[in-house]
Design a protein around this motif. Sequence first.
Motif, PDB file in Angstrom:
ATOM      1  N   ILE A  46       0.650  -1.161  -0.049  1.00 24.25           N
ATOM      2  CA  ILE A  46       0.053  -0.084   0.207  1.00 24.25           C
ATOM      3  C   ILE A  46       1.048   1.251   0.147  1.00 24.25           C
ATOM      4  O   ILE A  46       1.819   1.456   0.890  1.00 24.25           O
ATOM      5  CB  ILE A  46      -0.910   0.139   1.140  1.00 24.25           C
ATOM      6  N   VAL A  47       0.575   2.234  -0.918  1.00 24.63           N
ATOM      7  CA  VAL A  47       1.067   3.429  -0.857  1.00 24.63           C
ATOM      8  C   VAL A  47       0.247   4.591  -0.564  1.00 24.63           C
ATOM      9  O   VAL A  47      -0.793   4.733  -1.307  1.00 24.63           O
ATOM     10  CB  VAL A  47       2.012   3.659  -2.087  1.00 24.63           C
ATOM     11  N   LEU A  48       0.724   5.221   0.410  1.00 22.86           N
ATOM     12  CA  LEU A  48      -0.264   6.522   1.066  1.00 22.86           C
ATOM     13  C   LEU A  48       0.381   7.938   0.313  1.00 22.86           C
ATOM     14  O   LEU A  48       1.665   7.739   0.776  1.00 22.86           O
ATOM     15  CB  LEU A  48      -0.576   6.663   2.309  1.00 22.86           C
ATOM     16  N   THR A  49      -0.100   8.721  -0.145  1.00 17.19           N
ATOM     17  CA  THR A  49       0.341  10.039  -0.524  1.00 17.19           C
ATOM     18  C   THR A  49      -0.650  11.146  -0.145  1.00 17.19           C
ATOM     19  O   THR A  49      -1.679  11.162  -0.370  1.00 17.19           O
ATOM     20  CB  THR A  49       0.525  10.118  -2.046  1.00 17.19           C
ATOM     21  N   SER A  50       0.113  12.234   0.716  1.00 23.37           N
ATOM     22  CA  SER A  50      -0.911  13.047   1.519  1.00 23.37           C
ATOM     23  C   SER A  50      -1.244  14.093   0.405  1.00 23.37           C
ATOM     24  O   SER A  50      -2.026  14.891   0.743  1.00 23.37           O
ATOM     25  CB  SER A  50       0.290  13.758   2.624  1.00 23.37           C
ATOM     26  N   HIS A  51      -0.421  14.341  -0.780  1.00 25.34           N
ATOM     27  CA  HIS A  51      -0.721  15.626  -1.542  1.00 25.34           C
ATOM     28  C   HIS A  51       0.097  15.376  -2.833  1.00 25.34           C
ATOM     29  O   HIS A  51       1.136  14.842  -2.712  1.00 25.34           O
ATOM     30  CB  HIS A  51      -0.726  16.974  -1.010  1.00 25.34           C
ATOM     31  N   ASP A  52      -0.306  15.979  -3.904  1.00 32.80           N
ATOM     32  CA  ASP A  52       0.340  15.770  -5.147  1.00 32.80           C
ATOM     33  C   ASP A  52       1.666  16.767  -5.170  1.00 32.80           C
ATOM     34  O   ASP A  52       1.436  17.576  -6.146  1.00 32.80           O
ATOM     35  CB  ASP A  52      -0.481  15.778  -6.398  1.00 32.80           C
ATOM     36  N   HIS A  53       2.582  16.857  -4.414  1.00 34.14           N
ATOM     37  CA  HIS A  53       3.741  17.557  -4.746  1.00 34.14           C
ATOM     38  C   HIS A  53       4.852  16.559  -5.081  1.00 34.14           C
ATOM     39  O   HIS A  53       4.833  15.292  -4.447  1.00 34.14           O
ATOM     40  CB  HIS A  53       4.103  18.464  -3.851  1.00 34.14           C
ATOM     41  N   ALA A  54       5.857  16.602  -5.637  1.00 30.52           N
ATOM     42  CA  ALA A  54       6.930  15.644  -6.299  1.00 30.52           C
ATOM     43  C   ALA A  54       7.428  15.039  -5.149  1.00 30.52           C
ATOM     44  O   ALA A  54       8.201  14.022  -5.194  1.00 30.52           O
ATOM     45  CB  ALA A  54       7.740  16.194  -7.280  1.00 30.52           C
ATOM     46  N   ASP A  55       7.876  15.863  -3.993  1.00 27.62           N
ATOM     47  CA  ASP A  55       8.382  15.205  -2.819  1.00 27.62           C
ATOM     48  C   ASP A  55       7.661  14.361  -1.893  1.00 27.62           C
ATOM     49  O   ASP A  55       8.136  13.959  -0.686  1.00 27.62           O
ATOM     50  CB  ASP A  55       9.177  16.422  -1.927  1.00 27.62           C
TER      51      ASP A  55
END
Length: 218
Positions: A46-55
């Motif tokens: 599973i991969v969680l991403t908090s927001h769509d910035h490249a870092d």
Amino acid sequence: MKIKYYGHAAFLITSDQGSKIMIDPYEPGAFGGQLSYGKIKDQADIVLTSHDHADHNYTKDLPGKPQIIKGSGPKTVKEISMKGIATYHDPSQGNERGTNTIFTLRVDHIQLCHLGDLGHHLSDKELAEIGPVDILLIPVGGFFTIDSEEAMKVAQQIKPRILIPMHFKTEKCGFPIAPVEDFLKGKSNAKRAKASEVTFDQSTLPQEMEIVVLEHAL
């Protein structure tokens, strides 16, 4: 539960049963080379991403076929229950840098919370959505997120048992943010793990908050 810190805001959480949850993987060399942490090669379920910035959202080169999760709301994947809480990347309700998702997840009877690029103090409603937290991953570098003083106020709002700083300046981060030392000043409850991985067990978590500083693995 094992927590591995890659650098910046990127972590790998591994359950005792072997489930792997990656949070906020970065793009190596992003922003004209200002972010020079190494390539993440671990495979996650599973991969969680908090927001769509490249870092924080670089998933295209990750090994395998992990399930990508973003945004608010409750979900259960591979017997891991998690929830996204909608917040902002700045103190102006997203007008400067957009939205941000806080993620909470329950692993091995431990409640973990990753604040992403939180840019403001938490409202009573947001605190209620987050609920009790055992381990808190919190940005402390300022400029793009809450700074060291604000981070401590947020930590006091949430009251975790373990606090792990992230999103601070290192030799591999050229952003105009502060080093972790600024956050640690005057705090007697802080310790450096001198490693990038640490294991926690619910039965041995401290009663009073401890700050644990991890070394970046990459």
